[in-house]
Design an enzyme around this catalytic site. Sequence first.
Site, mmCIF file in Angstrom:
data_model
loop_
_atom_site.group_PDB
_atom_site.id
_atom_site.type_symbol
_atom_site.label_atom_id
_atom_site.label_comp_id
_atom_site.label_asym_id
_atom_site.label_seq_id
_atom_site.Cartn_x
_atom_site.Cartn_y
_atom_site.Cartn_z
ATOM 1 N N TYR A 79 0.719 -1.385 0.147
ATOM 2 C CA TYR A 79 0.084 -0.109 -0.438
ATOM 3 C C TYR A 79 0.897 1.227 -0.390
ATOM 4 O O TYR A 79 1.679 1.228 1.071
ATOM 5 C CB TYR A 79 -1.153 0.087 1.390
ATOM 6 C CG TYR A 79 -1.937 1.194 1.594
ATOM 7 C CD1 TYR A 79 -3.497 1.188 0.325
ATOM 8 C CD2 TYR A 79 -1.740 2.381 2.175
ATOM 9 C CE1 TYR A 79 -4.097 1.655 0.758
ATOM 10 C CE2 TYR A 79 -3.259 3.390 1.878
ATOM 11 C CZ TYR A 79 -4.446 2.404 1.385
ATOM 12 O OH TYR A 79 -5.153 3.500 0.852
ATOM 13 N N SER A 118 0.850 -7.673 1.841
ATOM 14 C CA SER A 118 0.854 -6.828 2.246
ATOM 15 C C SER A 118 -0.985 -6.529 0.986
ATOM 16 O O SER A 118 -0.667 -7.434 0.565
ATOM 17 C CB SER A 118 0.903 -5.359 2.872
ATOM 18 O OG SER A 118 0.311 -4.706 3.480
ATOM 19 N N GLN A 119 -1.007 -5.014 0.806
ATOM 20 C CA GLN A 119 -1.696 -5.064 -0.487
ATOM 21 C C GLN A 119 -1.464 -5.814 -1.593
ATOM 22 O O GLN A 119 -2.165 -6.281 -2.298
ATOM 23 C CB GLN A 119 -1.223 -3.455 -0.531
ATOM 24 C CG GLN A 119 -2.426 -3.091 -2.031
ATOM 25 C CD GLN A 119 -2.476 -1.014 -2.309
ATOM 26 O OE1 GLN A 119 -3.592 -0.590 -2.997
ATOM 27 N NE2 GLN A 119 -0.989 -1.600 -3.108
ATOM 28 N N ASP A 137 0.855 -9.124 13.986
ATOM 29 C CA ASP A 137 0.772 -8.047 12.741
ATOM 30 C C ASP A 137 -0.865 -7.462 13.095
ATOM 31 O O ASP A 137 -2.004 -8.140 13.062
ATOM 32 C CB ASP A 137 0.814 -8.943 11.515
ATOM 33 C CG ASP A 137 0.265 -8.076 10.168
ATOM 34 O OD1 ASP A 137 0.284 -6.862 10.832
ATOM 35 O OD2 ASP A 137 0.262 -8.514 9.052
ATOM 36 N N HIS A 160 3.681 -7.137 11.214
ATOM 37 C CA HIS A 160 3.221 -6.509 9.524
ATOM 38 C C HIS A 160 4.512 -6.863 8.616
ATOM 39 O O HIS A 160 4.751 -7.213 7.468
ATOM 40 C CB HIS A 160 3.387 -5.533 8.932
ATOM 41 C CG HIS A 160 2.130 -5.304 7.995
ATOM 42 N ND1 HIS A 160 1.377 -5.967 7.380
ATOM 43 C CD2 HIS A 160 2.727 -4.624 6.433
ATOM 44 C CE1 HIS A 160 0.318 -6.027 6.520
ATOM 45 N NE2 HIS A 160 1.142 -4.829 5.838
#
Length: 327
Positions: A92, A186-187, A277, A306
């Site tokens: 992101y 992640s994203q 996370d 994360h």
Amino acid sequence: MPHFDLPLPKLQGYRPERDEPADYDAFWDRTLAEQRAHALAPVFEEIDAGYSQLVTEDVTFAGFDGQPVKAWLLRPRHVDGPLPTVVTYIGYGGGRGLPGEWTGLPSAGYAHFVMDLRGQGSGHRTGDTADGALTGPHHGGFMTLGIGTPDTYYYRRLFVDAVHAVEAAQAHPAVDASRTIISGGSQGGGITLAVAALVQRVNDTPPIGAIVDVPFLAHMRHATEIVDTAPYSELVSYLRTRRNDVDAVFRTLSYFDGVNFAARSTMPAMFSVGLLDDVCPPSCVFAAHNHYAGPASMKVYPYNGHEQGGAFQDVEHLRFIRGLVGG
């Protein structure tokens, strides 16, 4: 930070009901069919990035509505092709960054295609792709951009870009289309889940595997209820002022939730999760993993957040790739 989510044994069995609209498949079939007219030939331009043992190419391909999307393609200079290739999607706020950030996989003998993200690239990596269809009020970031309807939502455009990125990579003569793998964290992990499901609908030579690290955009409503961190906090801030839009917002998100994509994905996948996370909560990651329709493994990092495995997970990537492509 202590463990805040379910204990690991319960996470391993966590398989919540999916919130899926009745026209989910019809929506994505229509979206992909409309976009086939824009699957234009990609342009590859070799540049001197300063790495004598690597070929670096600046790529432009047609994404959603034919809008230009940038990418990098890096590959070893003195290795005969066609090569197994990894297509990577970014986290992101990031973009494709600089070529020097992506030399690891080419150094291991693979081609690496790194897709830029429309409208992003002012965060942790620079980007070079505009979003040509900004629409509607939203709260910062991208989570609520165009969220009024599934057709106008930002991630509809981005997921189409990502499907086209696979075809763009496969169009290069140095790429072995039959040995393509998709990846992201992640994203980027959320995008990978979407592509794993969607690309099978339009590509006769879909990727043979997916690397899904700490995926964002999965089990999204649940995430807003257990963490207050960005980017999920963008949804909370938006709904704090738009109190009557809660049901409509989560209806839109249900078309883009990684749990629903996971249930339609059959290629082998490797997931990772950090049990500390608080950005992409473990229960959200396990929800996607436990609904995944194909063979899937999970690498667990009990005392990481994360960042999950970092360089340790990079080693797992290479092991997974070699297991799929040989060598």
